[in-house]
Design a protein around this motif. Structure first.
Motif, PDB file in Angstrom:
ATOM      1  N   GLU A  63       1.080  -1.484   0.014  1.00  0.00           N
ATOM      2  CA  GLU A  63      -0.094  -0.029  -0.394  1.00  0.00           C
ATOM      3  C   GLU A  63       1.203   1.081   0.251  1.00  0.00           C
ATOM      4  OE1 GLU A  63      -2.920   0.339   2.796  1.00  0.00           O
ATOM      5  OE2 GLU A  63      -3.635  -1.574   2.103  1.00  0.00           O
ATOM      6  N   PHE A  84       2.138   1.091  -3.814  1.00  0.00           N
ATOM      7  CA  PHE A  84       0.870   0.983  -4.809  1.00  0.00           C
ATOM      8  C   PHE A  84       0.468   2.611  -4.491  1.00  0.00           C
ATOM      9  CE2 PHE A  84      -3.508   0.538  -5.937  1.00  0.00           C
ATOM     10  CZ  PHE A  84      -3.424  -0.041  -6.778  1.00  0.00           C
ATOM     11  N   TYR A  85       0.053   2.836  -3.795  1.00  0.00           N
ATOM     12  CA  TYR A  85      -1.665   4.264  -3.514  1.00  0.00           C
ATOM     13  C   TYR A  85      -0.200   5.839  -4.414  1.00  0.00           C
ATOM     14  CZ  TYR A  85      -4.828   1.947  -1.761  1.00  0.00           C
ATOM     15  OH  TYR A  85      -6.075   0.819  -1.207  1.00  0.00           O
ATOM     16  N   ALA A 136       0.085   5.172  -7.545  1.00  0.00           N
ATOM     17  CA  ALA A 136      -1.374   5.617  -8.402  1.00  0.00           C
ATOM     18  C   ALA A 136      -1.606   7.201  -8.672  1.00  0.00           C
ATOM     19  CB  ALA A 136      -2.557   5.108  -7.342  1.00  0.00           C
ATOM     20  N   TRP A 137      -1.992   8.238  -7.281  1.00  0.00           N
ATOM     21  CA  TRP A 137      -1.853   9.596  -7.150  1.00  0.00           C
ATOM     22  C   TRP A 137      -0.781  10.232  -8.687  1.00  0.00           C
ATOM     23  CZ3 TRP A 137       0.352  14.403  -7.501  1.00  0.00           C
ATOM     24  CH2 TRP A 137      -0.947  14.729  -6.900  1.00  0.00           C
ATOM     25  N   THR A 148      -1.391   8.782 -12.772  1.00  0.00           N
ATOM     26  CA  THR A 148      -3.355   9.692 -12.579  1.00  0.00           C
ATOM     27  C   THR A 148      -3.509  11.039 -12.498  1.00  0.00           C
ATOM     28  OG1 THR A 148      -4.247   9.921 -10.116  1.00  0.00           O
ATOM     29  CG2 THR A 148      -4.817   7.771 -11.872  1.00  0.00           C
ATOM     30  N   GLY A 171       5.473   4.575 -16.469  1.00  0.00           N
ATOM     31  CA  GLY A 171       3.862   4.656 -15.734  1.00  0.00           C
ATOM     32  C   GLY A 171       3.161   5.866 -15.712  1.00  0.00           C
ATOM     33  N   SER A 187       0.671   7.838 -18.801  1.00  0.00           N
ATOM     34  CA  SER A 187      -0.253   8.548 -18.277  1.00  0.00           C
ATOM     35  C   SER A 187      -0.106   9.846 -19.357  1.00  0.00           C
ATOM     36  CB  SER A 187       0.185   8.935 -17.003  1.00  0.00           C
ATOM     37  OG  SER A 187       0.451   7.475 -16.536  1.00  0.00           O
ATOM     38  N   TRP A 223      -8.293  13.436  -5.074  1.00  0.00           N
ATOM     39  CA  TRP A 223      -8.067  11.546  -4.577  1.00  0.00           C
ATOM     40  C   TRP A 223      -6.485  11.464  -3.579  1.00  0.00           C
ATOM     41  CZ3 TRP A 223      -9.216  11.969  -9.538  1.00  0.00           C
ATOM     42  CH2 TRP A 223      -8.199  12.013 -10.261  1.00  0.00           C
ATOM     43  N   PHE A 270      -4.197   9.640  -1.288  1.00  0.00           N
ATOM     44  CA  PHE A 270      -3.041   8.867  -2.103  1.00  0.00           C
ATOM     45  C   PHE A 270      -1.569   8.747  -1.001  1.00  0.00           C
ATOM     46  CE2 PHE A 270      -6.166   6.315  -5.451  1.00  0.00           C
ATOM     47  CZ  PHE A 270      -6.931   6.114  -4.146  1.00  0.00           C
TER      48      PHE A 270
END
Length: 512
Positions: A305, A308-309, A312-313, A316, A448, A452, A494, A497
């Motif tokens: 976690e 990952f978080y 992800a932020w 995105t 990634g 993006s 978000w 994250f």
């Protein structure tokens, strides 16, 4: 037969033949008689070093081989080799930043030589970045597959060779419409080589950063990258203005890649993890087993976690913002009639901003908790995107500011802020990266980001077509910039994250 009494628990065994030193709280042993010689506590001085051993009467374990100590000359030689490896990586970052030098010429080459439209130019830029998405594969290969007992510098050499092949071909190719497929292949091969070099350089920086203060080497890498981009944009605009011949710039960059290739081939790989590490030996299992194990380790790390978080932020936050870079480039060069030197100097100012922000972060901003810092940077990015309305609506002329001055000072502001936003997350991943996954994890991170950026470019092309920019007119460009600025505020929804209390100084990570 009766069991022999065990030695007292307070003893500290140091000699290889059961010499035992009483602990600090043990009582002095009584004088031994003839029957207890087997259990007498004695201390035998070793000539060089002490090591733990079992007392007499205990079953001895298999001896563990102790590597021979290195001499002072060997340690200094290893330190020199490590510095050479770091210089190879530093040169690699500088060369990758200098890639804007031929790319500036390539943009003019595609629009003026081959006659591409703004939308077609943006599609070529995004499609050419597809090899960068394969970075996790290159990271897994560099972590698991050794080439001649080395697993970092050979891949840098391969990446430099691929780039040299691509840009050298572009330098000798004729400028005709039917050569566009060959141009596209060269762009893909060049970006493929750049992705390999970037992945391995990030892995080496991560390995070196374990022996340095948090964030120092990442900041230096960012400065090297920005310094190369600064010089590339500064010299690129000047050379293109003087010569009007992009092939000269392709040839000059090919010579630079040749020097990088020679430097990487002539350097022996020596990393901080090389000595006393089993990874310095060739793995005896099969290649497929190594790759599968490394991929499994990567997936295990990404599923955590705390990794990952944040990933992800940051991914995105780039993907949801449609980019209109190709449209803005054509607006500045075709509609405003700005020459290449102004475009190049604006990129120079952007890299100066990146260097300044990096130094500022390394000195002051890294003490700010990551979530608060990222929130402020994202809001600044949204306002920087919105500031392009001033140029499109020609408000700067009403204020007495010429277009050249405004483009020079503010055109690359949003791009500089977006580039700086990656730095704190790079330092965060360096502090959380498991040993042995340096290349894999950072390759996943950078790929990634590239994916993006590709999505962002595709959304930008779709937005251009939706509001009518694809037809060649720029009357709806203000609406596109407004929508782009509003989209830049979406990632704040978000923001949870991002770790709340993590700082580059304290390295405190609070789970989500």
């Amino acid at each position: 037969p009766p069991q022999r009494p065990r030695p007292p628990p307070e003893m500290l065994c140091l000699s290889p033949r059961a010499p035992c030193l009483p602990g600090p709280h043990a009582k002095a042993p009584p004088s031994a008689g003839a029957g207890d010689n087997a259990h007498r506590l004695t201390l035998r001085a070793a000539p060089r070093r002490w090591r733990l051993a079992r007392p007499r009467g205990c079953s001895a374990a298999a001896p563990v081989p102790v590597p021979a100590p290195r001499t002072t000359a060997e340690r200094w030689g290893s330190l020199r080799e490590m510095r050479r490896v770091w210089w190879v990586c530093g040169a690699g970052y500088w060369v990758q930043g200098f890639r804007c030098f031929p790319w500036l010429a390539l943009n003019f080459h595609l629009t003026r030589g081959l006659g591409l439209s703004p939308v077609a130019l943006q599609l070529v830029q995004n499609a050419g970045s597809l090899p960068l998405v394969a970075k996790p594969l290159f990271g897994v290969l560099s972590d698991a597959v050794y080439i001649g007992r080395e697993h970092r510098l050979p891949y840098i050499s391969i990446g430099a060779l691929l780039q040299l092949t691509a840009w050298g071909t572009l330098a000798i190719m004729p400028v005709t419409g039917d050569t566009f497929p060959t141009h596209m292949i060269c762009i893909l091969i060049g970006n493929l080589g750049a992705s390999v070099t970037e992945v391995v350089s990030d892995a080496v920086v991560t390995e070196f950063s374990r022996t340095q203060r948090t964030g120092v080497l990442q900041s230096y890498a960012f400065i090297g990258l920005a310094a190369g981009a600064l010089l590339g944009n500064l010299s690129g605009g000047y050379v293109l203005l003087r010569t009007q011949e992009p092939k000269i710039m392709f040839t000059a960059f090919s010579v630079l890649l040749g020097l990088q290739l020679a430097l990487s081939i002539g350097t022996k790989e020596t990393l901080p993890s090389s000595h006393g590490n089993s990874r310095s030996l060739l793995v005896k299992s099969s290649l497929w087993a190594n790759l599968r194990k490394q991929f499994s380790n990567l997936m295990t790390a990404v599923r955590e976690e705390r990794i990952f978080y944040p990933l992800a932020w940051i991914m995105t936050s780039f993907a949801v913002v449609p980019v209109l870079s190709g449209t803005m480039f054509c607006f500045q060069t075709q509609h405003l009639k700005l020459d290449s030197s102004i475009i190049g100097l604006s990129k120079v100012m952007g890299q100066v901003m990146v260097v300044s922000l990096t130094v500022l972060y390394n000195r002051y901003l890294k003490r700010i908790p990551l979530r608060r810092l990222v929130c402020g940077v994202q809001i600044m990015y949204a306002f920087a995107v919105l500031s392009e309305l001033i140029l499109v609506k020609q408000v700067n002329l009403m204020l007495g500011i010429p277009n050249e001055v405004y483009v020079l000072c503010f055109s690359a502001l949003a791009e500089a802020i977006a580039q700086f936003k990656v730095l704190p997350f790079s330092i965060l991943l360096s502090s959380l990266c498991p040993p042995g996954c340096e290349g894999s994890l950072f390759a996943f991170f950078t790929s990634g980001l590239v994916f993006s950026a590709i999505l962002s470019g595709v959304f930008g092309v779709g937005l251009s077509a939706l509001i009518g920019l694809s037809s060649g007119g720029y009357s709806s460009l203000p609406l596109g910039i407004l929508l782009q600025s509003l989209a830049a505020l979406l990632p704040l929804a978000w923001l949870s994250f991002v770790p709340e209390n993590w700082t580059a100084d304290g390295k405190i990570v609070k789970q989500r």
